[in-house]
Design a protein around this motif. Sequence first.
Motif, PDB file in Angstrom:
ATOM      1  N   ASP A 161       0.862  -1.185   0.000  1.00 30.13           N
ATOM      2  CA  ASP A 161       0.000   0.000   0.000  1.00 30.13           C
ATOM      3  C   ASP A 161       0.895   1.231   0.000  1.00 30.13           C
ATOM      4  O   ASP A 161       1.197   1.795   1.049  1.00 30.13           O
ATOM      5  CB  ASP A 161      -0.895  -0.010   1.243  1.00 30.13           C
ATOM      6  CG  ASP A 161      -2.024   1.012   1.144  1.00 30.13           C
ATOM      7  OD1 ASP A 161      -2.486   1.479   2.209  1.00 30.13           O
ATOM      8  OD2 ASP A 161      -2.443   1.347   0.022  1.00 30.13           O
TER       9      ASP A 161
ATOM     10  N   ASN B 114      -3.413   5.479  -3.878  1.00 27.93           N
ATOM     11  CA  ASN B 114      -4.597   6.323  -3.769  1.00 27.93           C
ATOM     12  C   ASN B 114      -4.136   7.753  -4.047  1.00 27.93           C
ATOM     13  O   ASN B 114      -2.920   8.000  -4.105  1.00 27.93           O
ATOM     14  CB  ASN B 114      -5.288   6.179  -2.401  1.00 27.93           C
ATOM     15  CG  ASN B 114      -4.409   6.617  -1.243  1.00 27.93           C
ATOM     16  OD1 ASN B 114      -3.766   7.653  -1.294  1.00 27.93           O
ATOM     17  ND2 ASN B 114      -4.368   5.809  -0.191  1.00 27.93           N
TER      18      ASN B 114
ATOM     19  N   LEU C 149      -1.442   9.052  -1.642  1.00 29.96           N
ATOM     20  CA  LEU C 149      -0.121   8.417  -1.779  1.00 29.96           C
ATOM     21  C   LEU C 149       0.590   8.919  -3.036  1.00 29.96           C
ATOM     22  O   LEU C 149       1.797   9.184  -3.030  1.00 29.96           O
ATOM     23  CB  LEU C 149      -0.282   6.895  -1.827  1.00 29.96           C
ATOM     24  CG  LEU C 149      -0.759   6.219  -0.538  1.00 29.96           C
ATOM     25  CD1 LEU C 149      -1.059   4.745  -0.790  1.00 29.96           C
ATOM     26  CD2 LEU C 149       0.274   6.371   0.574  1.00 29.96           C
TER      27      LEU C 149
ATOM     28  N   LYS D 110      -9.485   2.162  -9.335  1.00 32.17           N
ATOM     29  CA  LYS D 110     -10.166   2.332  -8.050  1.00 32.17           C
ATOM     30  C   LYS D 110     -11.280   3.370  -8.199  1.00 32.17           C
ATOM     31  O   LYS D 110     -11.046   4.471  -8.709  1.00 32.17           O
ATOM     32  CB  LYS D 110      -9.183   2.844  -6.990  1.00 32.17           C
ATOM     33  CG  LYS D 110      -8.642   1.832  -6.022  1.00 32.17           C
ATOM     34  CD  LYS D 110      -7.785   2.553  -4.974  1.00 32.17           C
ATOM     35  CE  LYS D 110      -7.374   1.651  -3.859  1.00 32.17           C
ATOM     36  NZ  LYS D 110      -6.565   2.360  -2.847  1.00 32.17           N
TER      37      LYS D 110
ATOM     38  N   PHE E 156     -11.725  -0.315   4.696  1.00 29.36           N
ATOM     39  CA  PHE E 156     -10.645   0.406   5.383  1.00 29.36           C
ATOM     40  C   PHE E 156     -10.751   0.133   6.878  1.00 29.36           C
ATOM     41  O   PHE E 156     -11.396   0.876   7.623  1.00 29.36           O
ATOM     42  CB  PHE E 156     -10.757   1.906   5.131  1.00 29.36           C
ATOM     43  CG  PHE E 156     -10.243   2.391   3.805  1.00 29.36           C
ATOM     44  CD1 PHE E 156     -10.259   1.597   2.672  1.00 29.36           C
ATOM     45  CD2 PHE E 156      -9.719   3.679   3.700  1.00 29.36           C
ATOM     46  CE1 PHE E 156      -9.795   2.055   1.451  1.00 29.36           C
ATOM     47  CE2 PHE E 156      -9.246   4.153   2.475  1.00 29.36           C
ATOM     48  CZ  PHE E 156      -9.286   3.337   1.356  1.00 29.36           C
TER      49      PHE E 156
ATOM     50  N   ARG F 125      -9.449   2.803   9.647  1.00 28.10           N
ATOM     51  CA  ARG F 125     -10.282   3.987   9.836  1.00 28.10           C
ATOM     52  C   ARG F 125     -11.586   3.651  10.593  1.00 28.10           C
ATOM     53  O   ARG F 125     -12.113   4.483  11.314  1.00 28.10           O
ATOM     54  CB  ARG F 125     -10.597   4.633   8.484  1.00 28.10           C
ATOM     55  CG  ARG F 125      -9.331   5.115   7.788  1.00 28.10           C
ATOM     56  CD  ARG F 125      -9.614   5.972   6.574  1.00 28.10           C
ATOM     57  NE  ARG F 125      -8.380   6.226   5.821  1.00 28.10           N
ATOM     58  CZ  ARG F 125      -8.318   7.041   4.770  1.00 28.10           C
ATOM     59  NH1 ARG F 125      -9.394   7.691   4.350  1.00 28.10           N
ATOM     60  NH2 ARG F 125      -7.177   7.205   4.125  1.00 28.10           N
TER      61      ARG F 125
ATOM     62  N   ALA G 239      -7.778  -3.029   3.504  1.00 33.95           N
ATOM     63  CA  ALA G 239      -6.924  -1.836   3.436  1.00 33.95           C
ATOM     64  C   ALA G 239      -6.946  -1.089   4.762  1.00 33.95           C
ATOM     65  O   ALA G 239      -7.659  -1.473   5.683  1.00 33.95           O
ATOM     66  CB  ALA G 239      -7.420  -0.923   2.308  1.00 33.95           C
ATOM     67  N   SER G 240      -6.122  -0.032   4.827  1.00 36.15           N
ATOM     68  CA  SER G 240      -6.009   0.741   6.072  1.00 36.15           C
ATOM     69  C   SER G 240      -5.573  -0.178   7.208  1.00 36.15           C
ATOM     70  O   SER G 240      -6.097  -0.149   8.317  1.00 36.15           O
ATOM     71  CB  SER G 240      -7.354   1.406   6.405  1.00 36.15           C
ATOM     72  OG  SER G 240      -7.217   2.322   7.477  1.00 36.15           O
TER      73      SER G 240
ATOM     74  N   ARG H  97      -3.070  -1.245   9.991  1.00 37.20           N
ATOM     75  CA  ARG H  97      -2.156  -0.470  10.837  1.00 37.20           C
ATOM     76  C   ARG H  97      -1.210  -1.354  11.659  1.00 37.20           C
ATOM     77  O   ARG H  97      -0.281  -0.817  12.274  1.00 37.20           O
ATOM     78  CB  ARG H  97      -2.974   0.401  11.814  1.00 37.20           C
ATOM     79  CG  ARG H  97      -3.985   1.299  11.135  1.00 37.20           C
ATOM     80  CD  ARG H  97      -3.397   2.573  10.636  1.00 37.20           C
ATOM     81  NE  ARG H  97      -4.321   3.357   9.816  1.00 37.20           N
ATOM     82  CZ  ARG H  97      -5.338   4.067  10.306  1.00 37.20           C
ATOM     83  NH1 ARG H  97      -5.589   4.054  11.597  1.00 37.20           N
ATOM     84  NH2 ARG H  97      -6.122   4.760   9.476  1.00 37.20           N
TER      85      ARG H  97
ATOM     86  N   THR I  36      -3.603  -5.257   1.753  1.00 31.90           N
ATOM     87  CA  THR I  36      -2.663  -4.273   1.241  1.00 31.90           C
ATOM     88  C   THR I  36      -1.988  -3.612   2.422  1.00 31.90           C
ATOM     89  O   THR I  36      -2.638  -3.104   3.331  1.00 31.90           O
ATOM     90  CB  THR I  36      -3.319  -3.256   0.285  1.00 31.90           C
ATOM     91  OG1 THR I  36      -2.275  -2.550  -0.400  1.00 31.90           O
ATOM     92  CG2 THR I  36      -4.295  -2.320   0.953  1.00 31.90           C
TER      93      THR I  36
HETATM   94  O1  G3P Z   1      -4.679   3.111   0.515  1.00 32.18           O
HETATM   95  C1  G3P Z   1      -5.915   2.880   1.103  1.00 32.18           C
HETATM   96  C2  G3P Z   1      -5.787   2.666   2.596  1.00 32.18           C
HETATM   97  O2  G3P Z   1      -4.869   1.625   2.839  1.00 32.18           O
HETATM   98  C3  G3P Z   1      -5.423   3.948   3.364  1.00 32.18           C
HETATM   99  O3  G3P Z   1      -4.961   3.610   4.650  1.00 32.18           O
HETATM  100  O4  G3P Z   1      -3.967   4.313   6.841  1.00 32.18           O
HETATM  101  O5  G3P Z   1      -4.724   6.071   5.168  1.00 32.18           O
HETATM  102  O6  G3P Z   1      -6.398   4.671   6.421  1.00 32.18           O
HETATM  103  P1  G3P Z   1      -5.006   4.714   5.820  1.00 32.18           P
END
Ligand code: G3P
Length: 216
Positions: free
Chosen positions: A6, A28, A31, A83, A129, A132, A163-164, A166, A183
């Motif tokens: 990611d 995204n 990024l 996407k 995500f 989040r 995704a997202s 952590r 990811t």
């Molecule tokens: O790229 C999509 C997602 O992985 C974003 O992660 O940490 O910004 O919520 P984050």
Amino acid sequence: MKFFVDSADVAEIREVANWGLADGVTTNPSLLARTGRPYADVLREICDLVDGPVSAEVVSTDAPAMLEEGQKLARLSPHVVVKCPVTIEGLKAAKALSARGIKVNVTLVFSPLQGLAAAKCGASYISPFIGRLDDIGQDGVAVVDQLVRILRNYEYPTQVLVASIRSTDHLLRAAEAGAHVATLPFNVMKQIVKHPLTDVGLENFLADWRKTKQTI
Ligand code: G3P
């Protein structure tokens, strides 16, 4: 389970690809903006680094413009997966892109029903995500579990792309839930194989071996 990187940082992606752990990449707009480089150059470079799907997100908010952007992104490389956000316009664009044979990753998914709607619109991937969701006190992995079960109930070919992420705990729980893809940001990717007992155990083996003064 497939591991995607990611990131839009080419150096990070190259390193993970060298480890043999980069099954694909997700980017995204945030990024890509962080690279400070033309998006098309970055995406082409990433597509040359990995032999797998590379997600690139549209930035328009109406379906016709998303469709045009998606087709333009898809022309950059056969690896590109477009996407689209899980909005009504995004789902209209996802349906139109899928009908043209362009794979779509429906992103910014936060509920099982959003994911079900995306699967019905022909999404190849749906991206919940989870970090989040946790940030607002919900259980992101629970949504992953629900999505995996719903897609299995109706035999949708759509894959859950978590995704997202952590932490490695997020990754472990997503794998236990049966997610197809995770990811991973570089900092989490680096932690996957780290364990203090491995480091200590290896050092002890090598210290004992060195005493034999043998070589293999
Ligand atoms: O790229 C999509 C997602 O992985 C974003 O992660 O940490 O910004 O919520 P984050």
